[in-house]
Design a protein around this motif. Structure first.
Motif, mmCIF file in Angstrom:
data_model
loop_
_atom_site.group_PDB
_atom_site.id
_atom_site.type_symbol
_atom_site.label_atom_id
_atom_site.label_comp_id
_atom_site.label_asym_id
_atom_site.label_seq_id
_atom_site.Cartn_x
_atom_site.Cartn_y
_atom_site.Cartn_z
ATOM 1 N N UNK A 19 31.025 55.189 32.314
ATOM 2 C CA UNK A 19 32.446 55.563 32.367
ATOM 3 C C UNK A 19 33.010 55.294 33.754
ATOM 4 N N UNK A 20 32.230 55.610 34.777
ATOM 5 C CA UNK A 20 32.666 55.373 36.154
ATOM 6 C C UNK A 20 32.884 53.886 36.409
ATOM 7 N N UNK A 21 31.975 53.064 35.921
ATOM 8 C CA UNK A 21 32.102 51.614 36.108
ATOM 9 C C UNK A 21 33.309 51.072 35.351
ATOM 10 N N UNK A 22 33.484 51.540 34.125
ATOM 11 C CA UNK A 22 34.622 51.089 33.316
ATOM 12 C C UNK A 22 35.943 51.460 33.991
ATOM 13 N N UNK A 23 36.047 52.691 34.464
ATOM 14 C CA UNK A 23 37.276 53.136 35.123
ATOM 15 C C UNK A 23 37.543 52.327 36.386
ATOM 16 N N UNK A 24 36.484 52.028 37.134
ATOM 17 C CA UNK A 24 36.646 51.251 38.364
ATOM 18 C C UNK A 24 37.103 49.837 38.059
ATOM 19 N N UNK A 25 36.570 49.246 37.007
ATOM 20 C CA UNK A 25 36.988 47.901 36.599
ATOM 21 C C UNK A 25 38.471 47.883 36.233
ATOM 22 N N UNK A 26 38.917 48.900 35.505
ATOM 23 C CA UNK A 26 40.334 48.997 35.126
ATOM 24 C C UNK A 26 41.199 49.164 36.378
ATOM 25 N N UNK A 27 40.746 50.036 37.290
ATOM 26 C CA UNK A 27 41.519 50.304 38.506
ATOM 27 C C UNK A 27 41.691 49.038 39.339
ATOM 28 N N UNK A 28 40.622 48.271 39.506
ATOM 29 C CA UNK A 28 40.699 47.041 40.301
ATOM 30 C C UNK A 28 41.563 46.004 39.588
ATOM 31 N N UNK A 29 41.468 45.919 38.278
ATOM 32 C CA UNK A 29 42.238 44.926 37.522
ATOM 33 C C UNK A 29 43.738 45.112 37.719
ATOM 34 N N UNK A 30 44.186 46.366 37.777
ATOM 35 C CA UNK A 30 45.616 46.627 37.945
ATOM 36 C C UNK A 30 45.982 47.141 39.317
ATOM 37 N N UNK A 31 44.993 47.190 40.237
ATOM 38 C CA UNK A 31 45.184 47.745 41.597
ATOM 39 C C UNK A 31 45.746 49.161 41.520
ATOM 40 N N UNK A 32 45.107 49.979 40.650
ATOM 41 C CA UNK A 32 45.515 51.369 40.485
ATOM 42 C C UNK A 32 44.752 52.264 41.458
ATOM 43 N N UNK A 33 45.419 53.298 41.954
ATOM 44 C CA UNK A 33 44.734 54.296 42.775
ATOM 45 C C UNK A 33 43.804 55.115 41.890
ATOM 46 N N UNK A 34 42.620 55.444 42.407
ATOM 47 C CA UNK A 34 41.639 56.150 41.585
ATOM 48 C C UNK A 34 40.952 57.233 42.396
#
Length: 510
Positions: free
Chosen positions: A200-215
Motif C-alpha cells: 500500500x505504501x509503494x502504491x501510494x508513493x507511485x500515485x503521489x509521484x505520478x501527479x506530484x501530490x504531497x504525501x
C-alpha cells in the motif's frame, strides 16, 4: 579621463545589469565610491588598489570617483572588483575605452590579482542574454556554470593581468564551449526493490509521484517510511533543460554549485533536520536567499520526524504549498523565490511512536492528542494523500518475495505524466496536483454515478472544499495510471482511502 563598463548583480534569483563608471581627474588624491553600496562593495576600493599594484599597474595619485548605477539598486557582494579594476585602468589610459563596449565583467579579486569565484553567476548571464549582451568575462571557477546558456561568448579568467592582456590582444583567452550533456546519466545506489512488502505504501508513493501530490506517511519507527521516501528520486522523470536552468539558478545564488559542473541534471531531494530555523527552511536573511523549499524546486522536500519541527515552521509552508513561490519583503524591496516541490512528510502516531500497539505504547490520550495537534488541520488539508504505515511482519521482511524495481515503477510514472502533460499543456500546467479548482470539472470527467459518489463522500466525510478537490485530483492521477480517460468510482474510492487513513486529524486515538 572617463570610462564605463557593464557588470551585474542579483535580485532574488534574477539578474540585473549594473554600469560601473570611473572618472580620474586632477586634484587631491582620493578614492570615492558611490551608488547605494553595501559595506563589502565599499571595501572593494582597498582590494582593487592592492590587486592593481601587485599585478604591476601603478596608479598615479589622482582624484578617483567610481559610480555604480542605477543609484536606486542596492549593490551587494564582491562581484564588482574586476569591473571596477578594468574601468579604472581604462580611465587611467592603460586600456582603450572602446574595447570595453558590450562586454560584461564580474569577479572578486584577491590582493595578489587572482580572480576568485562568486555566487549567482547564472542568473546574471541569463539576464545579460535577454539584454542582447553576448560577451562575458568572469572567474575561471564559474565558467562551466555560465556556459550552459546558449549563444554566449564566455571567457573564464584566472587573474587580472590575464584580463588586461586579453583586452590589449597580447594573449587572447579562449572562449568556453557550451556543455552539450543535458541528460541525467547518473545511476542511483538505491532502488525500490530494496523495500520489502508495504504494498500500500509503494502504491501510494507511485500515485503521489505520478501527479506530484504531497504525501504524509504515518506509522511506527522502522516500518520503512524514510526508506521509501529516499527512493522517490529513482522513479521521478529526468529534468527538462528549462527545469535544469531554473534549479541551477537557485543553487548558483546560494553558492552551492560544483565549479566543474554546469547544469544540475538531477531532481533535488532535500532532507533538512527538524532543528532547522524558519529562515533556513523558507528563505530570508538581511539579504534574502532561497531556503530549503526553494532548493527543492521541481524536486522533493522530505521532512522526516515531521512533528519534531517547530509548529510555526510547519505552518509557514502553507502559503508556498498553495502558490508555488515565496515572496520575502525587505526595506530595499521584495524578493520572490520559486518553490514548486513535492512535499513528503513522515511522522509517528504518538510521542513514543508505537501507538496503537498498547503492549509497547504507554502514552496517555492527552499526550497523543497534544502530539498530533502540532500539525494543524489547515496544514493537513494541504496534504493530498496520507498513508498509514504498519509494522512489518516477519514473512514480509524475510520471505522470498521479488519486489518491483525502480525502473518498472518509473515506466508507469512516465506514462501517466505523459498523459497529464498532453492534457494540461493548454492550461500552462504539468501535473494533476496543479489543476486549479475552476478547471477540475473540465479535466476530471465524471459520469452521473461518479458525481453522486462525490456528493455522498463530501457530505458523509465532512471534507472541506480543498479536501474534496484534492480527492478528485488524486483520483485523476489514479485514472491516468489505469489508462482511463474518465475518472471512475473505483478511482475516487481509492483516492479517498489515501485521504482518510488511520489517525488522520487525530483520529484513531481511543
Amino acid at each position: 579621463m572617463y570610462s564605463k563598463i557593464l557588470s551585474g548583480t542579483l535580485h532574488g534569483v534574477e539578474g540585473r545589469l549594473i554600469t560601473v563608471e570611473a572618472d580620474v581627474s586632477d586634484g587631491l588624491p582620493v578614492f570615492n565610491m558611490v551608488g547605494f553600496l553595501a559595506s563589502e562593495v565599499r571595501e572593494a576600493s582597498e582590494r582593487v588598489r592592492t590587486a592593481l599594484k601587485n599585478s604591476g599597474y601603478l596608479l598615479p595619485p589622482k582624484r578617483v570617483t567610481v559610480n555604480l548605477s542605477p543609484a536606486d539598486v542596492r549593490k551587494e557582494g564582491s562581484v564588482f572588483d574586476l569591473p571596477i579594476s578594468i574601468a579604472l585602468l581604462a580611465a587611467y589610459g592603460y586600456l582603450p575605452s572602446e574595447s570595453l563596449k558590450d562586454i560584461l565583467l564580474i569577479g572578486e579579486l584577491s590582493l595578489n590579482g587572482d580572480i576568485l569565484g562568486v555566487r549567482g553567476v547564472l542568473p546574471i548571464v541569463d539576464y545579460a542574454r535577454k539584454q542582447n549582451i553576448k560577451t562575458l568575462i568572469l572567474p575561471y571557477d564559474n565558467r562551466k556554470e555560465a556556459s550552459v546558456i546558449p549563444g554566449m561568448e564566455i571567457y573564464g579568467a584566472k587573474s587580472l593581468k590575464q584580463v588586461v592582456d586579453h583586452f590589449l590582444c597580447n594573449h587572447m583567452m579562449e572562449a568556453e564551449k557550451m556543455s552539450e550533456d543535458k541528460e541525467d546519466n547518473c545511476s542511483f545506489s538505491m532502488d525500490f526493490s530494496d523495500v520489502k512488502g508495504q504494498k500500500i505504501l509503494k502504491r501510494a508513493t507511485e500515485i503521489a509521484v505520478s501527479g506530484m501530490h504531497n504525501i504524509l506517511y504515518l506509522g511506527p519507527p522502522g516500518a520503512g517510511k524514510s526508506m521509501i521516501a529516499k527512493r522517490i528520486p529513482t522513479i521521478m522523470p529526468s529534468l527538462s533543460y528549462e527545469e535544469s536552468i531554473e534549479i541551477t539558478k537557485i543553487y548558483s545564488v546560494n553558492g552551492m554549485l560544483d565549479p566543474e559542473e554546469g547544469l544540475i541534471k538531477r531532481r533535488p531531494f532535500r532532507m533538512p533536520h527538524h532543528s532547522i530555523t524558519a529562515q533556513a527552511l523558507i528563505g530570508g536573511g538581511k539579504v534574502p536567499k532561497p531556503g530549503e523549499i526553494s532548493l527543492a524546486h521541481h524536486g522533493v522536500l522530505f521532512l522526516d520526524e515531521f512533528l519534531e519541527f517547530q509548529k510555526n515552521i510547519i505552518e509557514m509552508m502553507r502559503q508556498p504549498l498553495e502558490d508555488g513561490k515565496i515572496t520575502i519583503s525587505r526595506l530595499q524591496g521584495s524578493y520572490t523565490f520559486p518553490c514548486e516541490f513535492m512535499l513528503v512528510a513522515a511522522m509517528n502516531p504518538c510521542p513514543c511512536g508505537y501507538y496503537p500497539d498498547l503492549s509497547r505504547c504507554h502514552c496517555t490520550r492527552p499526550q497523543i492528542e497534544r502530539y498530533l495537534k502540532k500539525i494543524s488541520e489547515p496544514m493537513l488539508d494541504r496534504m493530498d494523500m496520507n498513508v498509514s504505515v504498519h509494522k512489518m511482519k516477519y514473512d514480509e521482511l524475510y520471505g522470498d518475495h521479488k519486489e518491483e524495481s525502480s525502473l518498472k515503477v518509473k515506466e508507469r510514472v512516465l506514462a501517466a505524466q505523459a498523459v497529464q502533460k498532453k492534457r494540461l499543456a493548454p492550461f500552462g500546467i504539468r501535473f494533476n496536483s496543479q489543476i486549479p479548482s475552476n478547471l477540475l470539472e473540465e479535466v476530471c470527467y465524471l459520469g452521473s454515478e461518479e458525481r453522486n459518489l462525490r456528493k455522498e463522500i463530501f457530505e458523509n466525510y465532512q471534507l472541506s472544499a480543498r479536501g474534496s478537490a484534492k480527492v478528485l485530483k488524486v483520483a485523476r492521477t489514479i485514472a491516468d495510471l489505469d489508462h482511463s480517460e474518465p475518472v471512475k468510482c473505483n478511482h475516487i474510492w481509492e483516492a479517498l482511502t489515501y485521504r482518510m487513513s488511520d489517525f488522520y486529524q487525530g483520529g484513531g486515538v481511543e
